[in-house]
Design a protein around this motif. Structure first.
Motif, PDB file in Angstrom:
ATOM      1  N   ILE B  80      11.061 -22.899  -4.608  1.00  0.00           N
ATOM      2  CA  ILE B  80      12.142 -21.927  -4.833  1.00  0.00           C
ATOM      3  C   ILE B  80      11.661 -20.494  -4.595  1.00  0.00           C
ATOM      4  O   ILE B  80      12.407 -19.649  -4.134  1.00  0.00           O
ATOM      5  CB  ILE B  80      12.810 -22.047  -6.243  1.00  0.00           C
ATOM      6  N   ASP B  81      10.359 -20.249  -4.904  1.00  0.00           N
ATOM      7  CA  ASP B  81       9.818 -18.913  -4.620  1.00  0.00           C
ATOM      8  C   ASP B  81       9.805 -18.675  -3.122  1.00  0.00           C
ATOM      9  O   ASP B  81      10.113 -17.597  -2.632  1.00  0.00           O
ATOM     10  CB  ASP B  81       8.351 -18.788  -5.075  1.00  0.00           C
ATOM     11  N   ARG B  89      12.545 -11.351   2.976  1.00  0.00           N
ATOM     12  CA  ARG B  89      12.013 -10.975   4.296  1.00  0.00           C
ATOM     13  C   ARG B  89      13.141 -10.771   5.305  1.00  0.00           C
ATOM     14  O   ARG B  89      13.127  -9.851   6.098  1.00  0.00           O
ATOM     15  CB  ARG B  89      11.029 -12.041   4.758  1.00  0.00           C
ATOM     16  N   SER B  90      14.113 -11.645   5.268  1.00  0.00           N
ATOM     17  CA  SER B  90      15.170 -11.564   6.278  1.00  0.00           C
ATOM     18  C   SER B  90      16.026 -10.307   6.085  1.00  0.00           C
ATOM     19  O   SER B  90      16.675  -9.832   6.993  1.00  0.00           O
ATOM     20  CB  SER B  90      16.043 -12.817   6.245  1.00  0.00           C
ATOM     21  N   ARG B  91      16.030  -9.762   4.882  1.00  0.00           N
ATOM     22  CA  ARG B  91      16.826  -8.551   4.631  1.00  0.00           C
ATOM     23  C   ARG B  91      16.034  -7.270   4.828  1.00  0.00           C
ATOM     24  O   ARG B  91      16.587  -6.232   5.163  1.00  0.00           O
ATOM     25  CB  ARG B  91      17.339  -8.555   3.190  1.00  0.00           C
ATOM     26  N   ALA B  92      14.719  -7.336   4.574  1.00  0.00           N
ATOM     27  CA  ALA B  92      13.924  -6.102   4.571  1.00  0.00           C
ATOM     28  C   ALA B  92      13.317  -5.835   5.952  1.00  0.00           C
ATOM     29  O   ALA B  92      12.785  -6.736   6.586  1.00  0.00           O
ATOM     30  CB  ALA B  92      12.796  -6.201   3.551  1.00  0.00           C
ATOM     31  N   ALA B  93      13.411  -4.600   6.407  1.00  0.00           N
ATOM     32  CA  ALA B  93      12.757  -4.244   7.668  1.00  0.00           C
ATOM     33  C   ALA B  93      11.253  -4.134   7.450  1.00  0.00           C
ATOM     34  O   ALA B  93      10.465  -4.463   8.318  1.00  0.00           O
ATOM     35  CB  ALA B  93      13.308  -2.933   8.194  1.00  0.00           C
ATOM     36  N   LEU B 145       1.369 -13.951  -0.060  1.00  0.00           N
ATOM     37  CA  LEU B 145       2.626 -13.730   0.661  1.00  0.00           C
ATOM     38  C   LEU B 145       2.535 -14.082   2.139  1.00  0.00           C
ATOM     39  O   LEU B 145       3.416 -14.724   2.688  1.00  0.00           O
ATOM     40  CB  LEU B 145       3.081 -12.266   0.544  1.00  0.00           C
ATOM     41  N   ASP B 146       1.445 -13.658   2.785  1.00  0.00           N
ATOM     42  CA  ASP B 146       1.445 -13.848   4.239  1.00  0.00           C
ATOM     43  C   ASP B 146       1.169 -15.290   4.649  1.00  0.00           C
ATOM     44  O   ASP B 146       1.073 -15.597   5.816  1.00  0.00           O
ATOM     45  CB  ASP B 146       0.543 -12.831   4.959  1.00  0.00           C
ATOM     46  N   GLU B 147       1.039 -16.177   3.679  1.00  0.00           N
ATOM     47  CA  GLU B 147       1.033 -17.596   4.025  1.00  0.00           C
ATOM     48  C   GLU B 147       2.462 -18.123   4.137  1.00  0.00           C
ATOM     49  O   GLU B 147       2.683 -19.260   4.532  1.00  0.00           O
ATOM     50  CB  GLU B 147       0.248 -18.397   2.981  1.00  0.00           C
ATOM     51  N   VAL B 148       3.423 -17.282   3.761  1.00  0.00           N
ATOM     52  CA  VAL B 148       4.821 -17.706   3.811  1.00  0.00           C
ATOM     53  C   VAL B 148       5.644 -16.866   4.795  1.00  0.00           C
ATOM     54  O   VAL B 148       6.399 -17.385   5.588  1.00  0.00           O
ATOM     55  CB  VAL B 148       5.464 -17.637   2.400  1.00  0.00           C
ATOM     56  N   VAL B 149       5.463 -15.556   4.735  1.00  0.00           N
ATOM     57  CA  VAL B 149       6.221 -14.665   5.630  1.00  0.00           C
ATOM     58  C   VAL B 149       5.280 -13.625   6.239  1.00  0.00           C
ATOM     59  O   VAL B 149       4.128 -13.496   5.819  1.00  0.00           O
ATOM     60  CB  VAL B 149       7.342 -13.910   4.866  1.00  0.00           C
TER      61      VAL B 149
END
Ligand code: SF4
Ligand code: SF4
Ligand code: FES
Lengths: 161, 590
Positions: B80-81, B89-93, B145-149
């Motif tokens: 869920i995280d 990520r999809s919203r933030a530039a 974080l950077d293992e996901v996005v």
């Protein structure tokens, strides 16, 4: 280092030989039994088990739970967690430092108190919180600190200043 | 603010006419990093002035999904995280990892040493029923974080320094950031003193705690001279009990320095000392140049020339103008060293360390003391050079300045001053010298050795494995070498060379990475005649005195410059015989 301490550390190292990354456990065990992780203990662990002193020191200086010198008779933990911080933990710490004349991590000259600052003690509802040995004091006020300390010392904490 | 992120090169551009909308979010963490921001006190006004905070659970109730910049604290533990993070990520530039948990997983990753089931059992024993089919307890091994996005910027620290967060905020709101420059974001000074006890100096004021240096020193080199000590605001790169680098087995390779993205590590400067030496008319100043250092200095020298040869010519001419009496090419002594090593290997059947590198020697002395006697400093270029200088120039007023790609020489009292590639522009600038003003044709090295060509390949420039050994063998007249040489790669970073010659069978071990090498170094090492190793990646090209870089392109450029500079040697036999006789002329000097 005396042979008794060596023996104790050897036993601890032995206990964890099969564990994947036991460094933290080893250090915690040493502190639990020998009271602190002083330089000679760290050096001995580094030499006998192929750890690097640099790494061990990095670990013990990161976690506030570790002590580099033996603790005093009573350990005072000041909570610096989020809730306690917001409710004046910093002022409590400053006052205690003044009363005892030491910084977190140090022990008073007479060996009675060790001051430690720790992260959340898990009772934020009582913030700001300090713990002396196993006793928790909630909603602590700076004006009450002296009173609390005296209980442990038998004499006025003022004498330390 | 309207922020646009290009998909091709990750460049970020922004229209900064309106305030950026910012959200703060947290995953598994203690929320201490966000607290740093909540705690900015009066400076928070400054932040509010520059940003429109649309979401910040720790300080406000309102929440909006419309934001340009997301600051994210904490690491990722559950599906869920993961989903929520991807949504942010999809919203933030721009997505910024706030603090160690987000950047590296930090303390949270400690549990990855155990299986998920063991962890659950340990912490929630007895609550199995409640956990069943409950998304909150559905965990996987901790991820940063950077293992996901994709993460655009990293702010390190446990917790982060509020001054640094403030700096990022100001920077983001005033100027469109560029992803690749993330680490070059300035930092705010801290009240911790600079450590200037060694050749390598550390400035905590600049350090952003990225840990590149300690990873190199510990995980790659296995030296363990430095590490991050203390916590949060007090974190610095230091030694146990602050004993200082020299007392903690530092080999002065300077790899920490050239890999620091913000220049927190520096080396002591010798420019003043050189100027002093040049100012005294009594001095006979000999300036030794290692061309590898110039190849790197060209990245920071103000010159129109793009090739090493004209730059070198102008530099030599300029140095003569500065009262330098002799300008010497260090590579000439590299040749002599090859001849000396060749001779040594021929006459001593036991193993020899043939690296010239003083840091490599120091590594062996400190970490493999049992092999100390296999180092032969008498065959090193410095040793032969000093011997030759004494013969040629006497030693009364002789002052030797060495322009070198490494800093370790700075600790060598035989040199009167050692300059690094980084210091060269400063030296020229202090005498207001414009290199391009000097005719490249006017500058040629002095050579008392009678060497006619600048040809040399191998050891001093690059440790591309085959070269030094072949050269050694060649110099020593192992004539049928080409026919008999066999290279076997025995590990990613280790190669075995075997060659048959008239003098018998020889074999060599070449190590490109000390860490992985240590296992080869211990095992059966005595079976080799020759062992080569270097602490610096790509050899002297990235020496501790070079201009800091981690760019492979730049390194290849240095390599190309040197290749073009050296050129091909037409009459190899003649050249070799020149070297052997040059070596013979120096050999007997006391
Ligand atoms: S100079 Fe080399 S050995 Fe010394 S601290 Fe830096 S990386 Fe480690
Ligand atoms: S590489 Fe530089 S910035 Fe990064 S931790 Fe080391 S000294 Fe600090
Ligand atoms: S923050 Fe002090 S008890 Fe939780």
């Amino acid at each position: 280092m005396d042979t008794k301490d060596k023996f104790i550390i050897d036993t601890i190292l032995e206990k964890f030989t099969d564990m994947k990354d036991p460094t933290l456990m080893i250090l915690q065990n040493i502190q639990e039994i020998l009271g602190c992780v002083r330089e000679e203990y760290l050096t001995y662990v580094a030499e006998s088990n192929g750890y690097s002193l640099t790494e061990l020191y990095g670990i013990v200086s990161f976690y506030p739970q570790f002590r580099l010198s033996p603790p005093g008779k009573h350990t005072i933990k000041i909570c610096k967690g989020t809730a306690c911080h917001v409710r004046g933990g910093a002022a409590i710490q400053k006052n205690l430092q003044n009363l005892l004349g030491i910084k977190p991590g140090d022990t008073t000259e007479d060996g009675v108190f060790t001051l430690e600052s720790v992260r959340c003690l898990g009772c934020c509802g009582l913030s700001p919180v300090i713990m002396i040995d196993n006793e928790t004091y909630g909603r602590v006020k700076t004006s009450k600190l002296q009173e609390i300390l005296v209980k442990y010392k038998g004499v006025s904490a003022n004498e330390n200043q | 603010m309207n922020i646009i992120k290009s998909n091709d090169n990750n460049d970020i551009s922004a229209d900064i006419s309106s305030k950026p909308r910012v959200g703060f979010f947290d995953f598994a963490s203690c929320e201490g990093c966000q607290l740093q921001i909540a705690n900015l006190e009066e400076e928070i006004l400054d932040v509010v002035d520059r940003l429109e905070i649309v979401s910040f659970r720790e300080v406000m109730k309102n929440h909006s999904d419309d934001y340009d910049i997301a600051f994210i604290e904490g690491s990722i533990h559950r599906p869920i995280d993961e989903e929520r993070l991807k949504d942010i990520r999809s919203r933030a530039a721009i997505l910024i990892a706030l603090g160690d948990c987000a950047c590296t997983g930090s303390v949270n990753k400690l549990r990855n040493d155990w299986s998920v089931d063991n962890v659950k059992a340990e912490v929630y024993r007895g609550a199995e029923a409640a956990m069943k089919n409950n998304d909150f307890f559905d965990i996987f091994p901790t991820k940063r974080l950077d293992e996901v996005v994709d993460v655009d910027f990293y702010i390190r620290g446990c917790p982060v320094r509020k001054e640094q967060v403030l700096y990022y905020i100001k920077r983001l709101s005033s100027m469109p950031p560029h992803k690749n420059l993330d680490l070059r974001f300035g930092v705010v000074p801290r009240d911790i003193e600079k450590d200037v006890r060694s050749i390598i100096q550390y400035n905590p004021q600049k350090c952003i705690l990225c840990r590149h240096c300690e990873i190199i020193c510990n995980d790659i080199l296995n030296v363990h001279a430095i590490g991050i000590t203390n916590k949060g605001n007090e974190s610095i790169v230091s030694t146990p009990f602050d004993i200082g680098l020299d007392n903690n087995k530092c080999i002065s390779c300077g790899q920490c320095l050239v890999n620091c993205p913000v220049g927190a590590f520096t080396s002591s400067s010798s420019v003043e000392r050189v100027l002093e030496l040049l100012d005294d008319p009594e001095n006979f100043v000999v300036f030794v140049i290692d061309p590898i250092a110039v190849a790197s200095a060209m990245e920071i020298l103000p010159t129109e020339n793009t090739q090493l040869r004209p730059v070198m010519g102008s530099l030599i001419a300029a140095l003569r103008d500065m009262n330098v009496k002799k300008v010497i090419d260090f590579t000439h002594f590299g040749y002599l060293s090859l001849a000396a090593q060749g001779e040594h290997v021929k006459t001593h059947k036991d193993m020899t360390f043939t690296s010239w590198c003083p840091s490599a020697h120091s590594y062996i002395e400190k970490f493999l003391p049992e092999f100390k006697k296999h180092i032969h400093k008498e065959t090193s270029p410095e040793y032969l050079m000093l011997k030759a200088f004494r013969k040629w120039y006497g030693d009364e007023n002789l002052k030797i300045v060495f322009l070198s790609p490494c800093i370790v020489h700075k600790g060598n009292p035989d040199f009167d001053a050692v300059l690094t590639a980084r210091e060269l522009p400063g030296l020229l600038k202090s005498r207001a010298i414009d290199l391009d003003f000097y005719d490249p044709e006017k500058g040629a090295f002095d050579c008392e050795l009678g060497l006619s060509s600048v040809y040399v390949k191998g050891a001093s420039s690059d440790y591309t494995y085959s070269l030094p050994i072949i050269e050694i063998a060649y110099m020593s007249k192992f004539n049928n070498l080409d026919a008999g040489l066999a290279v076997t790669t025995i590990g990613d970073y280790a190669h075995e060379l075997a060659f048959d010659s008239e003098e018998g069978f020889f074999n060599a071990l070449v190590i490109e990475d000390i860490t992985r090498a240590s296992k080869y170094l211990k095992k059966d090492i005595r079976k080799y005649n020759v062992v080569e190793l270097y602490p610096c990646f790509h050899g002297c090209l990235t020496g501790g005195g070079q201009v800091p870089t981690t760019s492979m392109d730049l390194l290849n450029k240095r390599r190309d410059l040197l290749k073009n500079y050296k050129g091909e040697c037409k009459a190899k036999d003649l050249f070799v015989s020149q070297i052997i006789s040059a070596y013979d002329s120096i050999k007997e000097v006391e």
